[in-house]
Design a protein around this motif. Structure first.
Motif, PDB file in Angstrom:
ATOM      1  N   UNK A 140       0.839  -1.197   0.000  1.00  0.00           N
ATOM      2  CA  UNK A 140       0.000   0.000   0.000  1.00  0.00           C
ATOM      3  C   UNK A 140       0.876   1.250   0.000  1.00  0.00           C
ATOM      4  N   UNK A 141       1.881   1.273   0.876  1.00  0.00           N
ATOM      5  CA  UNK A 141       2.754   2.440   0.967  1.00  0.00           C
ATOM      6  C   UNK A 141       3.496   2.680  -0.339  1.00  0.00           C
ATOM      7  N   UNK A 142       3.978   1.613  -0.972  1.00  0.00           N
ATOM      8  CA  UNK A 142       4.741   1.768  -2.208  1.00  0.00           C
ATOM      9  C   UNK A 142       3.918   2.429  -3.305  1.00  0.00           C
ATOM     10  N   UNK A 143       2.631   2.124  -3.348  1.00  0.00           N
ATOM     11  CA  UNK A 143       1.785   2.659  -4.420  1.00  0.00           C
ATOM     12  C   UNK A 143       1.156   4.000  -4.067  1.00  0.00           C
ATOM     13  N   UNK A 144       0.778   4.194  -2.811  1.00  0.00           N
ATOM     14  CA  UNK A 144      -0.013   5.363  -2.453  1.00  0.00           C
ATOM     15  C   UNK A 144       0.651   6.311  -1.456  1.00  0.00           C
ATOM     16  N   UNK A 145       1.629   5.850  -0.691  1.00  0.00           N
ATOM     17  CA  UNK A 145       2.237   6.696   0.334  1.00  0.00           C
ATOM     18  C   UNK A 145       3.727   6.374   0.471  1.00  0.00           C
ATOM     19  N   UNK A 146       4.505   6.614  -0.583  1.00  0.00           N
ATOM     20  CA  UNK A 146       5.934   6.276  -0.531  1.00  0.00           C
ATOM     21  C   UNK A 146       6.635   6.934   0.660  1.00  0.00           C
ATOM     22  N   UNK A 147       7.410   6.119   1.387  1.00  0.00           N
ATOM     23  CA  UNK A 147       8.148   6.625   2.535  1.00  0.00           C
ATOM     24  C   UNK A 147       7.316   6.848   3.775  1.00  0.00           C
ATOM     25  N   UNK A 148       6.045   6.417   3.755  1.00  0.00           N
ATOM     26  CA  UNK A 148       5.162   6.673   4.905  1.00  0.00           C
ATOM     27  C   UNK A 148       4.514   5.380   5.413  1.00  0.00           C
ATOM     28  N   UNK A 149       5.293   4.316   5.450  1.00  0.00           N
ATOM     29  CA  UNK A 149       4.772   3.023   5.896  1.00  0.00           C
ATOM     30  C   UNK A 149       4.153   3.103   7.285  1.00  0.00           C
ATOM     31  N   UNK A 150       4.726   3.943   8.155  1.00  0.00           N
ATOM     32  CA  UNK A 150       4.230   4.029   9.533  1.00  0.00           C
ATOM     33  C   UNK A 150       2.830   4.623   9.595  1.00  0.00           C
ATOM     34  N   UNK A 151       2.314   5.145   8.485  1.00  0.00           N
ATOM     35  CA  UNK A 151       0.974   5.739   8.447  1.00  0.00           C
ATOM     36  C   UNK A 151      -0.070   4.808   7.837  1.00  0.00           C
ATOM     37  N   UNK A 152       0.293   3.572   7.519  1.00  0.00           N
ATOM     38  CA  UNK A 152      -0.610   2.671   6.797  1.00  0.00           C
ATOM     39  C   UNK A 152      -1.241   1.653   7.742  1.00  0.00           C
ATOM     40  N   UNK A 153      -2.566   1.518   7.626  1.00  0.00           N
ATOM     41  CA  UNK A 153      -3.325   0.503   8.361  1.00  0.00           C
ATOM     42  C   UNK A 153      -4.207  -0.244   7.369  1.00  0.00           C
ATOM     43  N   UNK A 154      -4.238  -1.568   7.458  1.00  0.00           N
ATOM     44  CA  UNK A 154      -5.116  -2.397   6.634  1.00  0.00           C
ATOM     45  C   UNK A 154      -6.470  -2.498   7.330  1.00  0.00           C
ATOM     46  N   UNK A 155      -7.551  -2.346   6.552  1.00  0.00           N
ATOM     47  CA  UNK A 155      -8.893  -2.334   7.134  1.00  0.00           C
ATOM     48  C   UNK A 155      -9.822  -3.267   6.356  1.00  0.00           C
ATOM     49  N   UNK A 156     -10.990  -3.520   6.931  1.00  0.00           N
ATOM     50  CA  UNK A 156     -12.031  -4.298   6.252  1.00  0.00           C
ATOM     51  C   UNK A 156     -12.738  -3.378   5.259  1.00  0.00           C
ATOM     52  N   UNK A 157     -12.227  -3.323   4.032  1.00  0.00           N
ATOM     53  CA  UNK A 157     -12.722  -2.348   3.090  1.00  0.00           C
ATOM     54  C   UNK A 157     -12.445  -0.940   3.608  1.00  0.00           C
TER      55      UNK A 157
END
Length: 405
Positions: A95-112
């Motif tokens: 997700x970070x690579x495609x939508x938030x490069x360099x911001x992995x710490x801001x990514x959460x996986x959710x149910x949709x």
């Protein structure tokens, strides 16, 4: 204490005071019924022709495995243990690579994206907070805030402007008391989206105000005529953006989405998630990781089909200009045509399903009863058949009305 600081002082500045006369707190169980989901609940599985959906044509697991090279061995060795609270590392990295490069710490996986929206709003809002919402809009982006006791200010997307967002109208709505602005572009149900200059104006305005921007980008991968909009989290620090595999990727049943947000907001969301879903499925996460690591393989055929279908839809509207007016959808795969001679399309929608097996969404689900939401992401021939049935039904409804005038 960390949870309270994440909610009450996330930017280091005092929270806005509640408005006088703000909506009182209420139980979440009293939330307004979801009109769109209520419409689908007893009709979706009975339809023969579905031109209601806001998503692309759905993939089968077999086709997905072939396209992405997913081997049975990878599935067979999967351990069904709980995933981490924020989602597994490979999926968050994709997700970070495609939508938030360099911001992995801001990514959460959710149910949709739906879970992400619900958790984020629950984390940042308190009774009396002032929130700007679009109208018309997908209901989660307004009703959840209302149920949490927020005071809503409406950014109207006006039919006379073909629902194009007018940033000057937003500028009149935001101020020191604004806690959050909730938007969805490309827009559901109209397909409207801002031009690049207007997008930059929107971001500059909200960054200067210091409020949260909640950015629903469920349709961000499906854009026509205009440049795609990058994730605003790179420009607005207090941005919470949402994405999903349910729409452009044709995988609604996988129930995987994501949220990109400041780490303190994610911490508050995790605390709430511990009481509801806890985590997402490791099997779904595995498939989702493969999809996002090779995203263009999955997206390309669906984008091409959506482009073809959009031409079919626009040609249909042009050929029947006496019955229908269609604002051009610039993104997504849903449209919001007006039927000026039919004050309320709901009964016609019921007849379409009963007589022809055709499922559409009445505009009343979005507060515009003389419109329909027509989806154009599915099979082209199914779209043609559905549009033909709509034409016949509207013609039958309109002719007696015109004769009586």
């Amino acid at each position: 204490m960390r949870f309270r600081s994440a909610l009450d002082n996330a930017s280091g500045s005092p929270r806005p005071l509640p408005l006088a006369g703000a909506a009182p707190s209420q139980a979440l169980g009293d939330i307004e019924p979801a009109r769109l989901e209520d419409w689908f609940r007893t009709r979706y599985f009975d339809a023969r022709i579905d031109v209601s959906s806001s998503g692309a044509q759905n993939y089968t697991l077999g086709r997905l495995r072939t396209m992405l090279g997913i081997e049975t061995g990878e599935l067979d060795t999967l351990m069904f243990r709980d995933s981490p609270s924020l989602g597994c590392e490979p999926l968050r990295a994709a997700v970070a690579a495609r939508y938030a490069p360099g911001r992995l710490e801001r990514v959460m996986v959710t149910h949709g994206s739906t879970e992400g929206i619900f958790l984020a709003l629950s984390a940042i809002l308190r009774p009396g907070d002032e929130v700007v919402v679009l109208r018309p809009v997908y209901q989660s982006l307004s009703s959840v805030a209302t149920a949490l006791g927020a005071t809503l200010k409406v950014w109207e997307l006006r039919p006379e402007d073909d629902f194009e967002p007018d940033i000057s109208r937003l500028r009149d709505l935001v101020g020191p008391r604004t806690r959050a602005v909730l938007v969805n572009f490309p827009h559901n149900p109209t397909g409207a989206m801002p031009e690049p200059a207007a997008y930059q104006e929107l971001l500059s305005l909200l960054e200067s105000q210091g409020c949260y921007l909640l950015w629903d980008a469920a349709f961000g991968e499906l854009v026509y005529d205009r440049a795609p909009l990058s994730d605003p989290g790179g420009f607005v620090d207090r941005c919470i953006s949402f994405g999903t595999l349910s729409k452009a990727f044709g995988l609604p049943g996988l129930r995987i989405g994501w949220c990109i947000a400041p780490p303190d907001v994610l911490a508050a969301m995790v605390k709430l998630r511990d009481y509801v879903t806890i985590s997402t499925s490791p099997l779904n996460e595995l498939i989702a990781t493969k999809v996002l690591e090779r995203a263009d393989r999955t997206l390309r055929p669906l984008r091409e089909q959506a482009q073809r279908n959009r031409r079919v839809l626009m040609d249909w509207a042009a050929d029947h200009s006496g019955l229908v007016f269609l604002p051009t959808p610039h993104g997504g795969v849903s449209s919001f045509p007006l039927f000026p001679d039919v004050p309320d399309m709901t009964g016609l929608c019921e007849r379409l399903l009963e007589d022809d097996g055709v499922l559409v969404v009445p505009g009343q689900c979005f507060g515009h009863p003389n419109r329909l939401r027509i989806g154009f992401g599915g099979p082209t021939e199914e779209l043609r058949d559905g549009l033909g049935a709509v034409t016949r039904a509207v013609t039958e409804a309109v002719v007696p009305l015109r004769r009586s005038r």
